[in-house]
Design a protein around this motif. Structure first.
Motif, PDB file in Angstrom:
ATOM      1  N   LYS A 243       0.865  -1.182   0.000  1.00 30.07           N
ATOM      2  CA  LYS A 243       0.000   0.000   0.000  1.00 30.07           C
ATOM      3  C   LYS A 243       0.897   1.225   0.000  1.00 30.07           C
ATOM      4  O   LYS A 243       1.610   1.496   0.964  1.00 30.07           O
ATOM      5  CB  LYS A 243      -0.910   0.012   1.230  1.00 30.07           C
ATOM      6  CG  LYS A 243      -1.944   1.134   1.194  1.00 30.07           C
ATOM      7  CD  LYS A 243      -2.916   1.021   2.365  1.00 30.07           C
ATOM      8  CE  LYS A 243      -4.003   2.087   2.259  1.00 30.07           C
ATOM      9  NZ  LYS A 243      -4.959   2.001   3.387  1.00 30.07           N
ATOM     10  N   ARG A 244       0.857   1.924  -1.143  1.00 28.95           N
ATOM     11  CA  ARG A 244       1.743   3.073  -1.306  1.00 28.95           C
ATOM     12  C   ARG A 244       1.219   4.266  -0.501  1.00 28.95           C
ATOM     13  O   ARG A 244       0.090   4.254   0.005  1.00 28.95           O
ATOM     14  CB  ARG A 244       1.870   3.430  -2.781  1.00 28.95           C
ATOM     15  CG  ARG A 244       2.507   2.296  -3.611  1.00 28.95           C
ATOM     16  CD  ARG A 244       2.532   2.644  -5.077  1.00 28.95           C
ATOM     17  NE  ARG A 244       3.318   3.841  -5.323  1.00 28.95           N
ATOM     18  CZ  ARG A 244       4.640   3.857  -5.493  1.00 28.95           C
ATOM     19  NH1 ARG A 244       5.337   2.725  -5.447  1.00 28.95           N
ATOM     20  NH2 ARG A 244       5.285   4.986  -5.714  1.00 28.95           N
ATOM     21  N   ASP A 246       0.181   7.028  -1.526  1.00 27.82           N
ATOM     22  CA  ASP A 246      -0.998   7.651  -2.127  1.00 27.82           C
ATOM     23  C   ASP A 246      -2.213   6.730  -2.043  1.00 27.82           C
ATOM     24  O   ASP A 246      -3.228   6.967  -2.701  1.00 27.82           O
ATOM     25  CB  ASP A 246      -0.724   8.022  -3.591  1.00 27.82           C
ATOM     26  CG  ASP A 246      -0.382   6.796  -4.435  1.00 27.82           C
ATOM     27  OD1 ASP A 246      -0.364   5.669  -3.894  1.00 27.82           O
ATOM     28  OD2 ASP A 246      -0.124   6.964  -5.651  1.00 27.82           O
ATOM     29  N   ASP A 247      -2.113   5.631  -1.247  1.00 22.56           N
ATOM     30  CA  ASP A 247      -3.176   4.670  -0.971  1.00 22.56           C
ATOM     31  C   ASP A 247      -3.481   3.730  -2.140  1.00 22.56           C
ATOM     32  O   ASP A 247      -4.419   2.934  -2.055  1.00 22.56           O
ATOM     33  CB  ASP A 247      -4.477   5.359  -0.527  1.00 22.56           C
ATOM     34  CG  ASP A 247      -4.369   5.901   0.900  1.00 22.56           C
ATOM     35  OD1 ASP A 247      -3.566   5.337   1.683  1.00 22.56           O
ATOM     36  OD2 ASP A 247      -5.076   6.860   1.222  1.00 22.56           O
ATOM     37  N   THR A 248      -2.753   3.799  -3.225  1.00 26.82           N
ATOM     38  CA  THR A 248      -2.903   2.784  -4.271  1.00 26.82           C
ATOM     39  C   THR A 248      -2.188   1.510  -3.824  1.00 26.82           C
ATOM     40  O   THR A 248      -1.265   1.543  -3.005  1.00 26.82           O
ATOM     41  CB  THR A 248      -2.325   3.258  -5.611  1.00 26.82           C
ATOM     42  OG1 THR A 248      -0.913   3.522  -5.448  1.00 26.82           O
ATOM     43  CG2 THR A 248      -3.038   4.512  -6.102  1.00 26.82           C
ATOM     44  N   VAL A 249      -2.646   0.374  -4.377  1.00 23.95           N
ATOM     45  CA  VAL A 249      -2.126  -0.929  -3.949  1.00 23.95           C
ATOM     46  C   VAL A 249      -1.476  -1.626  -5.132  1.00 23.95           C
ATOM     47  O   VAL A 249      -2.043  -1.659  -6.241  1.00 23.95           O
ATOM     48  CB  VAL A 249      -3.256  -1.805  -3.363  1.00 23.95           C
ATOM     49  CG1 VAL A 249      -2.719  -3.180  -2.979  1.00 23.95           C
ATOM     50  CG2 VAL A 249      -3.868  -1.121  -2.142  1.00 23.95           C
ATOM     51  N   GLU A 250      -0.286  -2.191  -4.903  1.00 26.03           N
ATOM     52  CA  GLU A 250       0.431  -2.928  -5.937  1.00 26.03           C
ATOM     53  C   GLU A 250       0.653  -4.370  -5.485  1.00 26.03           C
ATOM     54  O   GLU A 250       0.819  -4.640  -4.297  1.00 26.03           O
ATOM     55  CB  GLU A 250       1.791  -2.281  -6.220  1.00 26.03           C
ATOM     56  CG  GLU A 250       1.703  -0.879  -6.786  1.00 26.03           C
ATOM     57  CD  GLU A 250       3.075  -0.247  -6.983  1.00 26.03           C
ATOM     58  OE1 GLU A 250       3.154   0.760  -7.717  1.00 26.03           O
ATOM     59  OE2 GLU A 250       4.055  -0.749  -6.391  1.00 26.03           O
ATOM     60  N   LYS A 261      -0.267  -2.920 -10.873  1.00 26.33           N
ATOM     61  CA  LYS A 261      -0.577  -1.688 -10.166  1.00 26.33           C
ATOM     62  C   LYS A 261      -2.094  -1.554 -10.053  1.00 26.33           C
ATOM     63  O   LYS A 261      -2.840  -2.203 -10.767  1.00 26.33           O
ATOM     64  CB  LYS A 261       0.003  -0.488 -10.900  1.00 26.33           C
ATOM     65  CG  LYS A 261       1.533  -0.495 -10.970  1.00 26.33           C
ATOM     66  CD  LYS A 261       2.048   0.759 -11.673  1.00 26.33           C
ATOM     67  CE  LYS A 261       3.572   0.780 -11.705  1.00 26.33           C
ATOM     68  NZ  LYS A 261       4.094   2.003 -12.376  1.00 26.33           N
ATOM     69  N   PHE A 262      -2.515  -0.707  -9.167  1.00 26.79           N
ATOM     70  CA  PHE A 262      -3.944  -0.398  -8.992  1.00 26.79           C
ATOM     71  C   PHE A 262      -4.763  -1.675  -8.759  1.00 26.79           C
ATOM     72  O   PHE A 262      -5.781  -1.930  -9.414  1.00 26.79           O
ATOM     73  CB  PHE A 262      -4.487   0.376 -10.194  1.00 26.79           C
ATOM     74  CG  PHE A 262      -3.683   1.596 -10.534  1.00 26.79           C
ATOM     75  CD1 PHE A 262      -3.703   2.714  -9.705  1.00 26.79           C
ATOM     76  CD2 PHE A 262      -2.875   1.618 -11.662  1.00 26.79           C
ATOM     77  CE1 PHE A 262      -2.955   3.832 -10.000  1.00 26.79           C
ATOM     78  CE2 PHE A 262      -2.123   2.738 -11.972  1.00 26.79           C
ATOM     79  CZ  PHE A 262      -2.152   3.850 -11.136  1.00 26.79           C
ATOM     80  N   HIS A 264      -7.384  -3.946  -7.185  1.00 30.05           N
ATOM     81  CA  HIS A 264      -8.696  -3.647  -6.600  1.00 30.05           C
ATOM     82  C   HIS A 264      -9.073  -4.661  -5.523  1.00 30.05           C
ATOM     83  O   HIS A 264      -9.673  -4.304  -4.506  1.00 30.05           O
ATOM     84  CB  HIS A 264      -9.757  -3.628  -7.699  1.00 30.05           C
ATOM     85  CG  HIS A 264     -11.150  -3.456  -7.193  1.00 30.05           C
ATOM     86  ND1 HIS A 264     -11.598  -2.273  -6.639  1.00 30.05           N
ATOM     87  CD2 HIS A 264     -12.198  -4.323  -7.124  1.00 30.05           C
ATOM     88  CE1 HIS A 264     -12.862  -2.412  -6.272  1.00 30.05           C
ATOM     89  NE2 HIS A 264     -13.240  -3.643  -6.545  1.00 30.05           N
ATOM     90  N   ALA A 279      -7.267  -6.526 -10.998  1.00 26.08           N
ATOM     91  CA  ALA A 279      -6.520  -5.281 -11.235  1.00 26.08           C
ATOM     92  C   ALA A 279      -6.925  -4.713 -12.579  1.00 26.08           C
ATOM     93  O   ALA A 279      -6.890  -5.417 -13.595  1.00 26.08           O
ATOM     94  CB  ALA A 279      -5.013  -5.540 -11.190  1.00 26.08           C
ATOM     95  N   GLU A 280      -7.329  -3.440 -12.568  1.00 24.67           N
ATOM     96  CA  GLU A 280      -7.685  -2.717 -13.791  1.00 24.67           C
ATOM     97  C   GLU A 280      -8.681  -3.501 -14.646  1.00 24.67           C
ATOM     98  O   GLU A 280      -8.532  -3.633 -15.867  1.00 24.67           O
ATOM     99  CB  GLU A 280      -6.428  -2.376 -14.586  1.00 24.67           C
ATOM    100  CG  GLU A 280      -5.475  -1.467 -13.811  1.00 24.67           C
ATOM    101  CD  GLU A 280      -4.272  -1.053 -14.615  1.00 24.67           C
ATOM    102  OE1 GLU A 280      -4.221   0.137 -15.023  1.00 24.67           O
ATOM    103  OE2 GLU A 280      -3.395  -1.900 -14.842  1.00 24.67           O
TER     104      GLU A 280
END
Length: 503
Positions: A243-244, A246-250, A261-262, A264, A279-280
């Motif tokens: 969890k980066r 900026d709250d995005t998750v990889e 990336k991103f 869900h 994801a995406e």
């Protein structure tokens, strides 16, 4: 729940829904213990303790508990005595016996406590309190306030003077001492002092700790994997989430390479340590080694390592096994049980009707109906409804056990059947007896263990155990009509008045 208590307004014939056994007749009060022993107070037999197979253990008015293969009696002087199943006294007139859900117990006597395993073998004594971890794999004994000693099941010591602890599995845990926190990986035979503050154990034998103000991810041996992110979540197959800030998750692999990336969502695929990662807008299937083996628009988990793949905007799809072999096409919904049997819902192209199929593990179709099946994999039975609205009960070896019923309900180890105003109770345990030549000739095991009118069922029968309440509500679904919007009360009212019209 350690004990379930049932009290009846009138004497009842009681059945254990979890064992499929009749308990006793004319019961006015009943206690059902975790080990499925039953203590009954009846009009004729008085107070009796029965085991799970309906063998009489003891007649006594002083039974207060049964667990494992033991029972506990309260004496006239308020002390307690512990007996084994044969009636042999193990501990006589002790102050108190305390139970753990796994069957271990503590005996309190003369101000001292002693811990015993579920086979009554001694573990240790002299503690203030004791805690079991991983159902007895570890024993934590507190001899002084906030000072714990950790033992293994065999009584060997792991560590003493422990202040706090985390146990993630039988082999991966951490112990906090006055001056350090030690991370243990017994499988790899490593013990390391945490390199940071506030360590938290993760799956896949990893942990996070705060180092220089940053949340840092480590392997169990203390090797740093990555840092400078907000948080981490690790999986047993080697993958982990980052969890980066900026709250995005990889999603990353064991070598810290970013795979997606991103992200869900991530969920268990229901087979070994497979994962489904979203994801995406796409689903990705990873195996137990963290290797990407499949990707699709949409993968639905069906159980047992089976997946339903559906293309975008498509209602039906393809049922796949974990090895990606095709099991069935044009499937709307699928449920695969632990034993490999499958329930498939399909749409007939010609009639546009929904069809439900019950299939053998080899995908061979066993039964088809326009209505959903109720299948019980433990007892190898299913309930089928035909076009005329009649129900039948089937067993995978014995075939049709009950046919042309107006209603059949499965309740744990019991099947409840109604035909007109005649209701019957079948023991699925009895039906599921392993075949022998003798049993093939004598089909008594397929006969009901109770039969009578709906009125008699409500007034004289009680189901105990599982989700059963021991009262009339347990029979509402059986006595209702399948198509009734308010199915219970007018039918039951007629039954109580002996006025049943089931035409």
């Amino acid at each position: 729940m350690e004990v379930q208590n049932f009290v009846f307004n009138t004497p009842k014939t009681c059945f254990n829904a979890l064992t499929g056994q009749k308990i006793a007749d004319d019961v006015i009060e009943l206690f059902l213990f975790r080990n499925q022993w039953v203590y009954t107070l009846s009009v004729n037999d008085g107070a009796v303790l029965w085991d799970e197979k309906k063998h009489k253990i003891v007649e006594s008015n002083h039974v207060i508990m049964a667990f494992s293969r033991f029972y506990l009696l309260e004496n006239d002087d308020n002390t307690q005595s512990l007996y084994d199943v044969s009636g042999k006294v193990l501990f006589d007139k002790v102050q108190e016996v305390l139970l753990f859900p796994c069957g271990w117990f503590v005996v309190c006597q003369n101000g001292e406590k002693a811990l015993y395993r579920d086979d009554a073998s001694f573990v240790l004594k002299g503690f203030l309190q004791v805690t079991l971890i991983q159902t007895g794999v570890f024993v934590l004994a507190e001899y002084e306030p906030d000072d714990w000693t950790v033992y293994r099941r065999d009584g060997s010591m792991v560590a003493e003077h422990v202040k706090d602890f985390q146990f993630l599995s039988e082999t991966f845990y951490s112990l906090t001492f006055e001056d350090k926190i030690v991370i243990y990986d017994d499988k790899a035979q490593t013990q390391i002092v945490s390199p940071g503050k506030f360590p938290r154990l993760l799956f896949g034998n990893r942990f996070v700790a705060v180092v220089d103000g940053w949340v840092t991810l480590f392997r169990a041996n203390g090797k740093k994997m990555t840092a400078c992110h907000k948080d981490y979540f690790s999986f047993d197959n080697g993958l982990f989430l980052v969890k980066r800030n900026d709250d995005t998750v990889e999603l990353c692999n064991a070598k810290c390479r970013v795979l997606h990336k991103f992200v869900h969502a991530v969920g268990s695929a229901g087979y070994q340590n497979f994962l489904i990662v979203t994801a995406e807008g796409r689903d990705y299937l990873y195996d137990n080694k963290g290797k990407l083996i499949y990707q699709a628009d949409n993968l639905e988990v069906c159980g047992g390592g089976f997946f339903l793949e559906k293309k975008k905007n498509q209602k039906s799809g393809t049922l796949l096994k974990y090895d990606l072999s095709v099991v069935a096409e044009d499937v709307l919904e699928a449920e695969v049980f632990h034993n490999g049997w499958m329930m498939l819902e399909r749409a007939e192209m010609e009639t546009e009707n929904f069809v439900f199929e019950l299939c053998h593990p080899d995908a061979r179709r066993v039964a088809v109906s326009g209505f959903a099946f109720e299948y019980d994999e433990k007892f190898k039975v299913w309930v089928r409804q035909n076009k005329k609205g009649k129900f039948s009960l089937w067993h995978e070896v014995h075939g049709c056990v009950v046919r042309d019923a107006d209603r059949i309900i499965l309740t744990d180890a019991l099947a409840l059947s109604r035909r007109g105003n005649i209701c019957s109770i079948y023991s699925l345990t009895k039906i599921n007896v392993i075949d022998s030549d003798e049993k093939k000739v004598n089909l008594d095991f397929m006969l009901p263990i109770w039969s009578g009118s709906g009125r008699d069922l409500l007034k004289t029968v009680a189901l105990c155990g599982g989700d059963c309440l021991g009262n009339e509500e347990d029979f509402f679904a059986l006595l209702s009509r399948p198509d009734s919007l308010d199915p219970c009360f007018d039918v039951i009212r007629k039954l109580l008045n002996d006025d049943v019209d089931d035409k």
